[in-house]
Design a protein around this motif. Structure first.
Motif: not given
Length: 320
Positions: A143-146, A151-155, A162-163, A190-191
């Protein structure tokens, strides 16, 4: 007060921009900590399909923000503007935490911020991102990477995850959960959870687990079993596990453990209860069990988490 800047140009997506503005634009009434100072930065009036956006400042002001958020990029086959790429790179070099939502990762990749880092984006575009930027370790299944300052998120919905993760980092689980309640969304995914490409979560009213989640959250102090959850849901244990994996990407017991750890975080933040009392309140049973699972999940023991959180909270200015 932490400053957040939204980087916008022609070609951005509405949803991700709106998500970030909703989370960081104003605090829920129940939150008393100083909230974020949000600004929108762009190169003049920006068209968003049928909408038009008037930024507060130019892109050069991104470098003054503690956190820069790049919303989704509508056409991944079109190169993002050089002005946007340069401004995002300059902000990171100046010390800003830089965050992309959905396909905003293509902007970060163009700026070189993802080279040598793990990153993700919407599952439909992870292959393109990996092919175009081979120095990026693209993870299509999260879902996201920290990565700390990047940091990047999926769609789509993962942008909200992520926010909320950022709020949790800045203000703790209790505040993040309050924001989630205002938005009527789950307080924590969880990310590392899967993007659910082949098994999306059904509409909430039709989902067989809709009533089970809040029921279980109200009973975290009890020794719940898979059989208890299955009985409550009116299905077999095997059927429950299948539905749980489709809806959460994990097993019922793993989901319960995650919720117990999150509840422990809240109690460590909001109360002076000892670890033994918190272990009982979260259904962990003993302080030893709580410490083991807490450390395994968050990387620090409960006592250290409490000290770190309170030290950080004490350093924040008082709310006006």
């Amino acid at each position: 007060m932490t400053s957040v800047a939204l980087a916008v140009t022609d070609g951005m997506l509405h949803f991700e921009l709106s998500v970030a503005h909703e989370v960081f634009g104003s605090a829920p009434d129940a939150v008393t900590v100083p909230w974020y100072e949000l600004t929108v930065c762009g190169p003049g009036t920006v068209p968003f399909g049928p909408f038009r956006l008037e930024p507060d400042h130019g892109l050069d002001r991104l470098r003054d923000a503690d956190t820069v958020i790049v919303p989704g990029w509508a056409d991944v086959d079109a190169a993002p503007s050089a002005a946007l790429v340069d401004a995002v790179r300059a902000a990171h070099e100046a010390g800003s935490r830089v965050v992309s939502l959905c396909t905003g990762a293509f902007v970060l990749a163009a700026a070189g911020l993802l080279d040598g880092r793990r990153a993700t984006t919407h599952w439909a575009h992870t292959g393109v991102l990996a092919a175009r930027h081979p120095a990026v370790e693209v993870d299509p299944d999260v879902l996201y990477v920290d990565e700390g300052t990047v940091l990047t998120s999926a769609g789509k919905a993962a942008a909200l995850d992520l926010c909320l993760h950022l709020v949790r980092l800045d203000h703790g689980s209790s505040v993040a959960n309050t924001v989630a309640r205002r938005l009527v969304v789950p307080p924590h995914r969880s990310g590392g959870q899967a993007q659910f490409v082949t098994a999306p979560v059904p509409a909430q009213d039709d989902h067989p687990l809709t009533a089970l989640f809040p029921w279980a959250l109200e009973r975290l102090d009890r020794p719940l079993t898979v059989e208890d959850l299955a009985r409550r849901a009116g299905m077999s244990s095997r059927h429950l596990t299948r539905h749980f994996r489709a809806a959460t990407g994990t097993t019922p017991l793993r989901w319960l453990l995650t919720q117990r750890v999150r509840r422990a975080q809240e109690l460590l933040e909001r109360t002076d209860d000892g670890v033994d009392a918190i272990a009982t309140a979260t259904g962990m049973g003993t302080a030893t069990t709580l410490r083991r699972h807490f450390h395994r999940t968050l990387g620090v023991p409960p006592d250290s988490y409490r000290r770190t959180f309170r030290t950080r909270a004490a350093a924040l200015p008082e709310a006006p």
